[in-house]
Write a protein that holds these residues in place. Structure first.
Motif, PDB file in Angstrom:
ATOM      1  N   PRO A 155     140.966   8.189  -8.585  1.00 42.27           N
ATOM      2  CA  PRO A 155     140.756   7.712  -7.216  1.00 42.27           C
ATOM      3  C   PRO A 155     141.878   8.191  -6.319  1.00 42.27           C
ATOM      4  O   PRO A 155     142.950   8.583  -6.791  1.00 42.27           O
ATOM      5  N   MET A 156     141.634   8.187  -5.025  1.00 42.66           N
ATOM      6  CA  MET A 156     142.610   8.594  -4.003  1.00 42.66           C
ATOM      7  C   MET A 156     142.780  10.116  -3.912  1.00 42.66           C
ATOM      8  O   MET A 156     143.590  10.606  -3.139  1.00 42.66           O
ATOM      9  N   LEU A 157     142.010  10.854  -4.697  1.00 36.42           N
ATOM     10  CA  LEU A 157     142.112  12.311  -4.676  1.00 36.42           C
ATOM     11  C   LEU A 157     140.719  12.947  -4.667  1.00 36.42           C
ATOM     12  O   LEU A 157     140.507  14.020  -5.234  1.00 36.42           O
ATOM     13  N   GLY A 158     139.789  12.300  -3.993  1.00 34.69           N
ATOM     14  CA  GLY A 158     138.390  12.727  -4.057  1.00 34.69           C
ATOM     15  C   GLY A 158     138.151  14.164  -3.642  1.00 34.69           C
ATOM     16  O   GLY A 158     137.448  14.916  -4.334  1.00 34.69           O
ATOM     17  N   LEU A 159     138.717  14.581  -2.511  1.00 37.23           N
ATOM     18  CA  LEU A 159     138.485  15.944  -2.031  1.00 37.23           C
ATOM     19  C   LEU A 159     139.248  16.957  -2.872  1.00 37.23           C
ATOM     20  O   LEU A 159     138.765  18.072  -3.101  1.00 37.23           O
ATOM     21  N   TYR A 160     140.419  16.579  -3.371  1.00 39.84           N
ATOM     22  CA  TYR A 160     141.143  17.457  -4.288  1.00 39.84           C
ATOM     23  C   TYR A 160     140.341  17.620  -5.580  1.00 39.84           C
ATOM     24  O   TYR A 160     140.146  18.736  -6.069  1.00 39.84           O
ATOM     25  N   ASN A 161     139.865  16.503  -6.140  1.00 39.28           N
ATOM     26  CA  ASN A 161     139.013  16.575  -7.326  1.00 39.28           C
ATOM     27  C   ASN A 161     137.845  17.524  -7.089  1.00 39.28           C
ATOM     28  O   ASN A 161     137.548  18.391  -7.919  1.00 39.28           O
ATOM     29  N   ALA A 162     137.178  17.360  -5.955  1.00 36.04           N
ATOM     30  CA  ALA A 162     135.996  18.166  -5.650  1.00 36.04           C
ATOM     31  C   ALA A 162     136.346  19.647  -5.555  1.00 36.04           C
ATOM     32  O   ALA A 162     135.597  20.508  -6.039  1.00 36.04           O
ATOM     33  N   SER A 163     137.481  19.948  -4.944  1.00 38.18           N
ATOM     34  CA  SER A 163     137.875  21.352  -4.791  1.00 38.18           C
ATOM     35  C   SER A 163     138.129  21.996  -6.146  1.00 38.18           C
ATOM     36  O   SER A 163     137.778  23.159  -6.374  1.00 38.18           O
ATOM     37  N   LYS A 164     138.709  21.240  -7.067  1.00 36.79           N
ATOM     38  CA  LYS A 164     139.011  21.798  -8.383  1.00 36.79           C
ATOM     39  C   LYS A 164     137.760  21.846  -9.268  1.00 36.79           C
ATOM     40  O   LYS A 164     137.625  22.771 -10.091  1.00 36.79           O
TER      41      LYS A 164
END
Length: 274
Positions: free
Chosen positions: A143-152
């Motif tokens: 959690p708290m890193l949704g767009l980073y997760n998505a980019s990776k």
């Protein structure tokens, strides 16, 4: 044998560490950064072995020019290390459109533009190694890193596809998947959402407390030997976890996924229709 290596995002963190390690052992390095003054220490120390170039990976036109410049300067590009990227911290609902697009522009599209620009050179050489800096969070999420997760996650899918398309051309692809390290990724290099929705405070607090365990954060210097082994391997892995947190977590995550697949096996097969 000395190689020519292009590294993006070489101003700090992994990129700077790896660039210097490669230069120390005699490789030629093209190091890119938004601010090339951050590479002055390396240019003064290593002279002609390093080509420091200003690059914003989100500018596809500039990417093409820089890759051509590197090829003209060194004559080849044997290894590409796509390292440019940053973290965006905040819940998905709190993330603005501008922040979401900027995250994907750097972490995904920037990596795509550089890869596309280098591929014609490697195809002509019938050799090359593309190393993509993904993340442990390209395989699972926090959690708290949704767009980073998505980019990776996007980087993972893109790179696995490229690997299947270029293998017959002598080009190898490796995804490096680190857990958290004590670089500036979570500090000066990071971006934060500005809206704080109170309903998410328990998530925010839980995330903050999980980061307080120093043992969860890897030592960046320890990755130097690992990346050199990947570069030097005649048969590098398509994926490689960096760090004990990632290594110990992933088997259990995959076990849970396989169990869920089996639990819903009958529904999945029935949904095929025949």
């Amino acid at each position: 044998m000395a190689r020519t290596i292009l590294i993006t995002g070489a101003s700090r963190g992994f990129g700077k560490l790896w660039a210097e390690a490669l230069l120390q052992r005699g490789d030629q390095v093209a190091a890119t950064a938004r601010d090339v003054s951050s590479l002055q220490d390396l240019t003064e120390k290593y002279g002609k072995k390093i080509l420091a170039v200003e690059l914003d990976v989100t500018d596809s036109t500039q990417v093409t020019k820089v890759v051509s410049q590197v090829k003209e300067h060194f004559g080849s590009i044997d290894v590409l290390i796509n390292n440019a990227g940053y973290g965006l911290f905040g819940t998905v609902e709190e993330t603005t459109e501008q922040q979401a697009r900027a995250q994907m522009e750097t972490n995904f599209f920037g990596l795509l533009w550089v890869t596309q620009a280098v591929l014609p050179i490697m195809r002509e050489q019938k050799s090359g190694h593309i190393i993509q800096l993904s993340s442990f969070l390209g395989l699972t999420t926090l959690p708290m890193l949704g767009l980073y997760n998505a980019s990776k996650f996007a980087v993972e899918g893109l790179s696995e596809t490229i690997a299947s398309e270029v293998a017959h051309l002598g080009i190898k692809v490796t995804l490096i998947e680190p857990n958290g390290y004590t670089t500036e990724w979570a500090g000066a290099s990071a971006a934060q959402t500005t809206s704080d929705i109170a309903d998410y405070n328990p998530v925010r607090e839980g995330f903050a407390s999980s980061g307080e365990n120093a043992d969860n954060w890897g030592n960046p210097e320890a990755t130097i030997d690992a990346i050199l082994k990947v570069i030097d391997s005649p048969n590098p892995p398509q994926r490689l976890l960096f760090g004990k947190v990632a290594y110990h977590a992933m088997p259990e995550i995959y076990r849970q996924r396989i169990n869920a697949i089996e639990d819903w096996k009958e529904v999945s097969i029935a949904a095929h229709g025949h």
